[in-house]
Enzyme design. Structure first.
Site, short mmCIF file in Angstrom:
data_model
loop_
_atom_site.label_atom_id
_atom_site.label_comp_id
_atom_site.label_asym_id
_atom_site.label_seq_id
_atom_site.Cartn_x
_atom_site.Cartn_y
_atom_site.Cartn_z
N GLY A 171 56.62 41.40 90.55
CA GLY A 171 56.05 40.03 90.79
C GLY A 171 54.97 40.28 91.93
CG LEU A 229 61.73 36.31 87.45
CD1 LEU A 229 62.29 34.88 87.53
CD2 LEU A 229 61.98 36.80 85.92
CE1 TYR A 276 63.93 39.69 88.68
CE2 TYR A 276 64.43 41.48 87.01
CZ TYR A 276 65.05 40.61 87.71
OH TYR A 276 66.38 40.67 88.28
CB CYS A 277 61.97 42.91 91.14
SG CYS A 277 62.91 43.62 92.56
CB ILE A 278 58.54 45.83 92.86
CG1 ILE A 278 59.56 46.42 93.87
CG2 ILE A 278 57.38 46.75 93.14
CD1 ILE A 278 60.16 47.94 93.94
#
Length: 360
Positions: free
Chosen positions: A151, A171, A147-149
């Site tokens: 990802g 994500l 998720y975010c970084i």
């Protein structure tokens, strides 16, 4: 008429002052006592290293699918956004599908992490976390949900160690850092001297990061205050509001050397897109990814604009790949009131199908 407008302005000012006092008092209480509201899904620590730990959640079904899922949150946000509250928990949604869910908690960076490189976070700490999950589950390869970084880091790890990744989910993880978004503009070399910042501060303080996030959308705090005032008698709303407030104001410092490379190589040079980004001396070619891959972006994401995320779908060589673009924002897509109807079912079904495939 002038007297009427002046009186209206006085009443508005007094009313907003009362709204803000109520909101500030609630926020202070939440920060002091709110820990009991978040991360309520039972779990045990299966690996720890410094401030990092890997959690394994207790199953909620009689049997679990063979391939485990390791959730990899952002390096600078607390992991429990994926397990925010019992009714707003992506983790619980995955557990109810029979998935064997693990969580990487990066912890809160300390002065000892100042010189830890982005390379070490990806091949070292993430790598050892993957190994811990493989060992705990007794498998050769796992699913990564970044998720975010996290990802971006999960995608890079998949390039580096493809035999360890059975499936990949990005994500809202940025890939194209020259995306026209506000962070892409703010981090340009003419505006941000990364070397000066890191050499002066070491780790980038959580307070500075939080201030930067708020500056992107400065009216959000006022809108939250008004929303709280109007719904403060709704017990369910207040519980979710408190959990979200705690997470929003609970970032962790960005380790200095990791921040230096992250900004200079990705935001300023966009090296992941032009094929010059390297980790431990190995060039990261996203085209090398052949694992089943799900890319999920949010159309109103101001942190990782959806086009920046979606480009992973175009670059990889996977025969089994899917792109989902949801309406919503970077955080709301995961923990918002409609996440249980929009994100969780699609993400859960995709992972369940891949996690059920037995490895050779």
């Amino acid at each position: 008429m002038d007297d009427l407008l002046e009186r209206w302005a006085q009443l508005w000012s007094a009313g907003m002052a009362e709204v803000w006092r109520s909101y500030s008092a609630a926020r202070d209480t939440i920060r002091a006592t709110g820990r009991a509201l978040v991360a309520q899904t039972p779990a045990q620590t299966v690996y720890a290293e410094g401030c990092l730990r890997v959690l394994q959640y207790e199953p909620e079904t009689p049997t679990q699918h063979p391939i485990p899922v390791l959730c990899v949150p952002s390096l600078i946000n607390q992991y429990y956004v994926m397990d925010l509250a019992p009714e707003r928990s992506l983790v619980r949604a995955l557990l109810r599908r029979g998935l064997n869910v693990f969580m990487l908690d990066w912890g809160t960076a300390t002065a000892a992490d100042r010189s830890r490189s982005l390379d070490e976070y990806i091949t070292g700490r993430l790598g050892r976390s993957v190994e811990a999950v493989r060992r705990a589950a007794g498998v050769d390869a796992i699913a990564l949900l970044g998720y975010c970084i996290g990802g971006m880091m999960s995608a890079v790890y998949t390039v580096l160690r493809p035999d360890e990744v059975a499936a990949l989910v990005n994500l809202a993880g940025p890939i194209n850092y020259h995306d026209g978004g506000i962070y892409s503009t703010w981090t340009r070399p003419e505006y941000l001297d990364v070397d000066l910042l890191v050499d002066t501060l070491g780790n980038i303080p959580a307070e500075l990061l939080n201030w930067t996030f708020h500056m992107v959308r400065p009216t959000d705090e006022l809108l939250r205050a008004l929303d709280y005032w109007e719904r403060r008698d709704d017990e369910t709303f207040v519980r979710h509001f408190a959990a979200m407030q705690l997470w929003t104001h609970d970032p962790t410092p960005f380790p200095g050397e990791a921040f230096r490379k992250y900004i200079k190589d990705l935001y300023q040079r966009n090296a992941l897109m032009d094929g010059t980004f390297t980790i431990d001396g190995q060039r990261i070619d996203l085209g090398c990814i052949t694992a089943p891959t799900l890319t999920i972006a949010a159309r109103r994401d101001h942190i990782a604009p959806w086009e920046s995320v979606a480009v992973l779908h175009e670059r990889i060589s996977s025969a089994d790949k899917q792109l989902i673009v949801l309406e919503g924002g970077h955080i709301g897509m995961v923990v918002g009131s409609d996440a249980s109807e929009k994100l969780w079912p699609q993400l859960g079904a995709w992972l369940e199908q891949r996690a059920a495939i037995k490895q050779p």
